[in-house]
Every structure is written in structure tokens, then in C-alpha cells.
Design a protein around this motif. Structure first.
Motif, PDB file in Angstrom:
ATOM      1  N   PHE A  28      24.738  22.733  95.292  1.00 55.14           N
ATOM      2  CA  PHE A  28      23.301  22.517  95.390  1.00 55.14           C
ATOM      3  C   PHE A  28      22.609  23.818  95.759  1.00 55.14           C
ATOM      4  O   PHE A  28      23.170  24.649  96.469  1.00 55.14           O
ATOM      5  N   ALA A  29      21.407  24.001  95.296  1.00 55.17           N
ATOM      6  CA  ALA A  29      20.615  25.144  95.719  1.00 55.17           C
ATOM      7  C   ALA A  29      20.325  25.040  97.206  1.00 55.17           C
ATOM      8  O   ALA A  29      20.179  23.956  97.749  1.00 55.17           O
ATOM      9  N   ALA A  30      20.249  26.181  97.883  1.00 54.41           N
ATOM     10  CA  ALA A  30      20.040  26.180  99.330  1.00 54.41           C
ATOM     11  C   ALA A  30      18.754  25.451  99.677  1.00 54.41           C
ATOM     12  O   ALA A  30      17.692  25.708  99.127  1.00 54.41           O
ATOM     13  N   LYS A  33      17.025  19.052  98.637  1.00 47.42           N
ATOM     14  CA  LYS A  33      17.297  17.727  99.162  1.00 47.42           C
ATOM     15  C   LYS A  33      17.243  16.688  98.058  1.00 47.42           C
ATOM     16  O   LYS A  33      16.441  16.792  97.119  1.00 47.42           O
ATOM     17  N   VAL A  34      18.088  15.650  98.202  1.00 49.35           N
ATOM     18  CA  VAL A  34      18.052  14.537  97.261  1.00 49.35           C
ATOM     19  C   VAL A  34      16.979  13.563  97.712  1.00 49.35           C
ATOM     20  O   VAL A  34      16.849  13.271  98.898  1.00 49.35           O
ATOM     21  N   ALA A  35      16.208  13.077  96.795  1.00 50.98           N
ATOM     22  CA  ALA A  35      15.190  12.078  97.130  1.00 50.98           C
ATOM     23  C   ALA A  35      15.851  10.852  97.711  1.00 50.98           C
ATOM     24  O   ALA A  35      16.954  10.488  97.330  1.00 50.98           O
ATOM     25  N   GLU A 336      26.829  19.253 100.829  1.00 54.03           N
ATOM     26  CA  GLU A 336      25.486  18.698 100.974  1.00 54.03           C
ATOM     27  C   GLU A 336      25.255  17.520 100.044  1.00 54.03           C
ATOM     28  O   GLU A 336      24.549  16.573 100.389  1.00 54.03           O
ATOM     29  N   ASN A 337      25.852  17.572  98.893  1.00 51.23           N
ATOM     30  CA  ASN A 337      25.646  16.502  97.916  1.00 51.23           C
ATOM     31  C   ASN A 337      26.897  15.649  97.745  1.00 51.23           C
ATOM     32  O   ASN A 337      27.201  15.196  96.653  1.00 51.23           O
ATOM     33  N   SER A 381      22.345  15.992 102.401  1.00 48.81           N
ATOM     34  CA  SER A 381      21.103  16.305 101.689  1.00 48.81           C
ATOM     35  C   SER A 381      20.130  15.134 101.664  1.00 48.81           C
ATOM     36  O   SER A 381      18.975  15.300 101.255  1.00 48.81           O
ATOM     37  N   ALA A 382      20.562  13.959 102.110  1.00 48.80           N
ATOM     38  CA  ALA A 382      19.700  12.774 102.025  1.00 48.80           C
ATOM     39  C   ALA A 382      19.527  12.040 103.345  1.00 48.80           C
ATOM     40  O   ALA A 382      18.507  11.383 103.547  1.00 48.80           O
ATOM     41  N   PHE A 383      20.503  12.122 104.246  1.00 44.85           N
ATOM     42  CA  PHE A 383      20.468  11.326 105.470  1.00 44.85           C
ATOM     43  C   PHE A 383      20.357  12.217 106.700  1.00 44.85           C
ATOM     44  O   PHE A 383      21.088  13.204 106.832  1.00 44.85           O
TER      45      PHE A 383
END
Length: 535
Positions: A28-30, A33-35, A336-337, A381-383
Motif C-alpha cells: 500500500f502507498a504510505a 487507508k481503506v474505506a 497494512e492491508n 489500514s481500516a480499523f
């Protein structure tokens, strides 16, 4: 002759070597974030790892408020710090096979007659998480234990997995995982391996039946290393990994060699050529009654003074393997993902020297000690990091992954997505919905749960043999009794989490209402059926 795999390199060094070969093609790009509740709009769906421990005690993780003495789980604590800890999480059954059926399908396993050991199996028309993930374009693998009571889909390669390494049984020896161990037993007494059906010995199985032997290692390390190989494989697809350790299930007869001295566990080497294999190893000549040996070593028939220390050492080794997995994900740039779920298949077992803290009783019964489990969900990235007290179950994993990935399950699920709870859109997930547990006529033990109220029925009382420790952390030779009541029992878990005060006589109308809820639910479920008869 099957190939023998030798492992002498320290686990951390092996991780470094593996990570040096990794190509970080899905990073993931620095700061990206995932929606909430959906995959990245660019199509970068999260990787998913489901990790199950086996018979883990509720107080045997460092991230809980009550932690037993001697517990050291820095990597699970690290995972918990990166995600959501559910303090009131429940398995769907107090035994592993039935619990795993519910987790894999997102449904009450009772719908096809799986109430207790040997029942239900996995029918051909039930749909698993792995099938959904593979159909959605994930590459999939199952590593570790698979115990689903037979059935036409009992083989992991029929669950939706591209690859598999592990065993299809409720238990396996941690150390004796070589064809040479099988040969040693057969040399001593022909047919002995067939007798060792409760704690099998010998090679693990890969994919469609290839047997693989391992020397100088443990199943925990084999499963951890195999997980690293799988997540490090190149490819454009996201991955789904289902990693089910047999730690910390019995037989816990020997501590991992690398942790033995740290925990003060005596050496108990297995000499394949010894004239007599001394206890705690089973010798088919010196002790022809295998069942007697199994009761002694796995049912507290002979309390092992080092039993709790061996348990803690195996727990720490599993935690180390999970740490290696987290390290590898970070080195690849995909942590992150990556969505990670961690839990135990059921409550901690007194027979393996687990510690459930203030929770009542142990595995096998429907008091909370048999079904309340540690549970973490992490997706950095989401929580955000938080602790949630709302009641959740393993059945909630399937609909959660369905919502995250946008893939539709083929069956109507009994669980609910955890995402509204995680993101704070709701305070409770199942507050107004009754939930049920039922071990069937073999146990005559069922539960109806409505909010914080828990109605328990048990036809015959039960006495557990619980261990006590001395000042040196050794198991005392005399066991304590933990007595479980019979009859109808009503508990207010909000004010009595230890299930100590039976309120059934004070609230007869509530008892009658909840009993009727159970009766109505049970009428919708199938009758118990042997897993061998599942279709």
C-alpha cells in the motif's frame, strides 16, 4: 520412502532468509487507508489470515485484563494493539470439530445435525469461507488442523483451498512427525500405530495425500514456516490463509527444545531404538492398553508436574510463529492491508493445563469456560485499536469477510458482519437476538442467551479435575474438583460473569420465555446425525 525435511536453522533467521527473497508487489502507498467496510477502490482487496489456536485458555493471552502467571505472548499482544479485541467472544460449541464447522460456514452447525463429536460432518451443500474467497479470486491455503467429523467435504481440498498441509484429526503429536517414528513403533509391535488413534504419530499430509516427514522440529514450527512460504509467493492475487495450530492441545508430553531450559522443563528425548520407552511416551509392549496411556497423559490420569510449564512453552512457541508471520507481512509491505483474525476453537481445557481465569469451568461444557474465547480482528489500514465488550461469535467472521470483499455467500448466514460494531455505528450486534448452544442428547446440555441473560440446562452434573500449582509453578499431585450443576440455571452475566448465582427461581417468567425461545430454535435445526452419514 517419503522425503525427510531437516530444520536446524533458528526460526528468526529463516524468516530473514525468506523475507530477503520477497518481492513487495502489493504494498500500500504510505498513509493510504481503506474505506470503512470495503476494499480499496483501486481494487487492492485485503489479504486475509484466519488463525486459530487449539484449546487456548481465556486468561492465557497477554492482551486480556486478567492474565495468568507465566503467560508470555508479546506478538499476540502486538496484534491486539493493532486492531480490535473482543472481550465477549464465543465459539459455537465447546468442542473443536463443531466449533470449526460453524466458523468455516458462518452458520449454526446444528442445521445439519452437528451437535457433538463425530456428528454432522461437512455436507456437500454447505459453503465455506475458503470457497467464497477462492471464487472471488483469492489464492487460498489451509495449514494445520482440520477436524470436521467426516462428511463428504471433510477433506480440506474440498473446502475451497488451493493447497493444504496438516492433519485431519482432533489431535497430533507435536514432535513425532516422521515416517521414522512410525517405523519405530511398528518395529516394536506391529499394528501399534493403528492403536494410537487418539494422538496420532507420523508424517503430515500435503494437498491430495502426499505424506511429508519432518525431523528435529514441531508441528507448530512446520505450520509457521509453511505460512511464511505461502504468503511470500509471488502473484497478482490477494491471499487467504487459514492457519490452525494444534497448540495448545494435548498430548503435551514434551516441551519445545528451544524453550525447555527457559521454563525449567526436563529433557524427555524420544530414542527410537530404546528397549523401553518410558512414560510419558507410550510403549506398546510395556503398556499394551493405549487407552490407559491416553487417559494418563491427556485426561489428567497422572498429573504431570511440568504440565503447565509445557503448556506455556508451547504457547510461547506459537506466539513466536505468529510474530514471524507479522514480521514477514511488514517486510513485504502488505501488513497494512492484511485482515487478521485470531481466536481459539473453544474454551481452555483443564486436561492441557489451560487457565480460564475467572470464567467458569472448561472445554466440553456450555458454561462460559467451554465457549468463551480470546478474539482479535486486525486490519491496520481500516480499523483503529479498541476493545469491544459487545457479545460476538465465530459465526460473525464469514459475513464480515463477505462485506469487506464484496462477495456474496451461497447460504443464508447466521452470523452478522462485525463492521458496524467495529466502526462504532452500533453498540451491540446481537443484543435483541437470541443465540443458542446445544451439545445434543449425548450431553443433554444446552444454552439460550438473550442479551446478558444466559439460561443453561444440563441433565446430569459434571465434575472437572482441575490442577493447582505450587510455589515453583509445578502441578500438584492432588487435583481439585470443579462441580457443574444440573438442571435449569439462569445467570445475569452483566453482574455475574463467573456464573456463580443461579437466578432461575427468582425470575421464573424469564426462564419460561428463554426456554421457549430455545424450543422454537431447536425445532428449526436438524436432528443429530453421524458425520459418516452426512451427504
Amino acid at each position: 520412502m517419503q522425503p525427510i525435511r531437516l530444520f536446524h536453522t533458528p526460526a528468526r533467521l529463516q524468516v530473514t532468509l525468506i523475507m530477503a527473497l520477497v518481492i513487495s508487489s502489493t504494498a500500500f502507498a504510505a498513509g493510504e487507508k481503506v474505506a470503512a467496510g470495503i476494499s480499496d477502490p483501486s481494487g487492492n482487496r485485503p489479504n486475509v489470515i484466519v488463525i486459530l489456536a487449539d484449546d487456548l485458555g481465556y486468561a492465557d493471552v497477554g492482551f486480556h485484563d486478567v492474565v495468568a502467571d507465566g503467560v508470555n505472548t508479546p506478538h499476540l499482544d502486538r496484534l491486539a494493539a493493532s486492531g480490535v479485541v473482543f472481550r465477549n467472544a464465543y465459539a459455537s460449541a465447546p468442542v473443536c470439530s463443531n466449533s470449526r464447522l460453524a466458523l468455516s460456514t458462518g452458520r449454526y452447525q446444528h442445521r445439519w445435525g452437528a451437535y457433538y463429536y463425530g456428528q454432522g460432518g461437512l455436507p456437500s451443500n454447505e459453503h465455506t469461507i475458503a470457497e467464497m474467497m477462492r471464487d472471488g479470486g483469492y489464492r487460498t491455503m489451509k495449514i494445520g488442523k482440520t477436524h470436521l467429523n467426516n462428511g463428504p467435504k471433510s477433506d480440506p481440498m474440498k473446502h475451497g483451498f488451493d493447497h493444504y498441509l496438516g492433519f485431519k484429526h482432533h489431535s497430533w503429536d507435536f514432535n513425532l512427525i516422521s515416517e521414522k517414528d512410525v517405523a519405530a513403533y511398528e518395529k516394536k509391535q506391529k499394528g501399534s500405530i493403528a492403536k494410537a488413534r487418539m494422538a496420532p504419530i507420523g508424517p503430515l499430509t500435503r494437498d491430495n495425500g502426499e505424506l511429508e516427514s519432518y525431523e528435529n522440529t514441531t508441528t507448530t514450527e512446520v505450520f509457521g514456516r509453511e505460512s511464511l512460504h505461502f504468503i511470500s509467493a509471488e502473484g497478482d492475487k490477494p491471499f487467504y490463509l487459514q492457519l490452525e495450530f494444534n497448540a495448545v492441545h494435548t498430548p503435551l508430553t514434551r516441551g519445545p527444545e528451544q524453550l525447555r531450559k527457559k521454563f525449567g522443563i526436563p529433557a524427555r528425548p524420544f530414542d527410537r531404538d530404546a528397549a523401553v520407552w518410558e512414560y510419558p511416551y507410550w510403549d506398546p509392549v510395556a503398556q499394551p492398553d493405549y487407552g490407559q496411556w491416553y487417559d494418563q497423559t491427556c485426561h489428567l490420569g497422572i498429573p504431570d508436574p511440568y504440565g503447565r510449564k509445557i503448556y506455556l512453552a508451547h504457547l510461547e512457541l506459537m506466539d513466536t510463529m505468529i510474530g514471524d508471520l507479522l514480521d514477514a507481512l511488514e517486510a513485504q509491505g502488505v501488513r497494512e492491508n492484511t485482515f487478521i483474525f485470531f481466536s481459539s476453537d473453544n474454551g481452555g481445557s483443564d486436561q492441557s493445563y489451560a487457565n480460564n481465569g475467572p470464567i467458569n469451568a472448561y472445554k466440553y461444557c456450555l458454561m462460559d469456560g467451554g465457549i468463551k474465547v480470546p478474539m482479535i480482528v486486525s486490519w491496520p489500514s481500516a480499523f483503529a485499536n479498541k476493545h469491544i465488550d459487545a457479545t460476538v461469535t465465530h459465526r460473525d467472521l464469514f459475513p464480515t469477510l463477505s462485506e469487506i470483499t464484496g462477495m456474496t455467500p451461497q447460504k443464508q448466514l447466521d452470523g452478522k458482519s462485525l463492521l458496524p460494531l467495529i466502526h462504532g455505528d452500533v453498540d451491540q450486534l446481537h443484543a435483541s437476538e437470541p443465540m443458542f448452544w446445544d451439545s445434543g442428547p449425548r450431553q443433554n446440555n444446552w444454552v439460550a442467551r438473550l442479551g446478558d441473560w444466559k439460561l443453561v440446562y444440563r441433565e446430569v452434573g459434571k465434575t472437572y479435575q482441575s490442577y493447582d500449582l505450587d510455589e515453583n509453578g509445578l502441578v500438584k499431585p492432588t487435583l481439585s474438583d470443579v462441580n457443574i450443576r444440573s438442571g435449569l440455571q439462569l445467570y445475569d452475566l452483566a453482574n455475574d460473569s463467573g456464573e456463580t448465582k443461579n437466578l432461575s427461581l427468582e425470575f421464573p417468567e424469564r426462564v419460561a420465555k428463554m426456554k421457549q425461545l430455545y424450543t422454537d430454535w431447536r425445532a428449526q435445526m436438524a436432528d443429530p446425525i453421524s458425520g459418516k452419514k452426512a451427504k
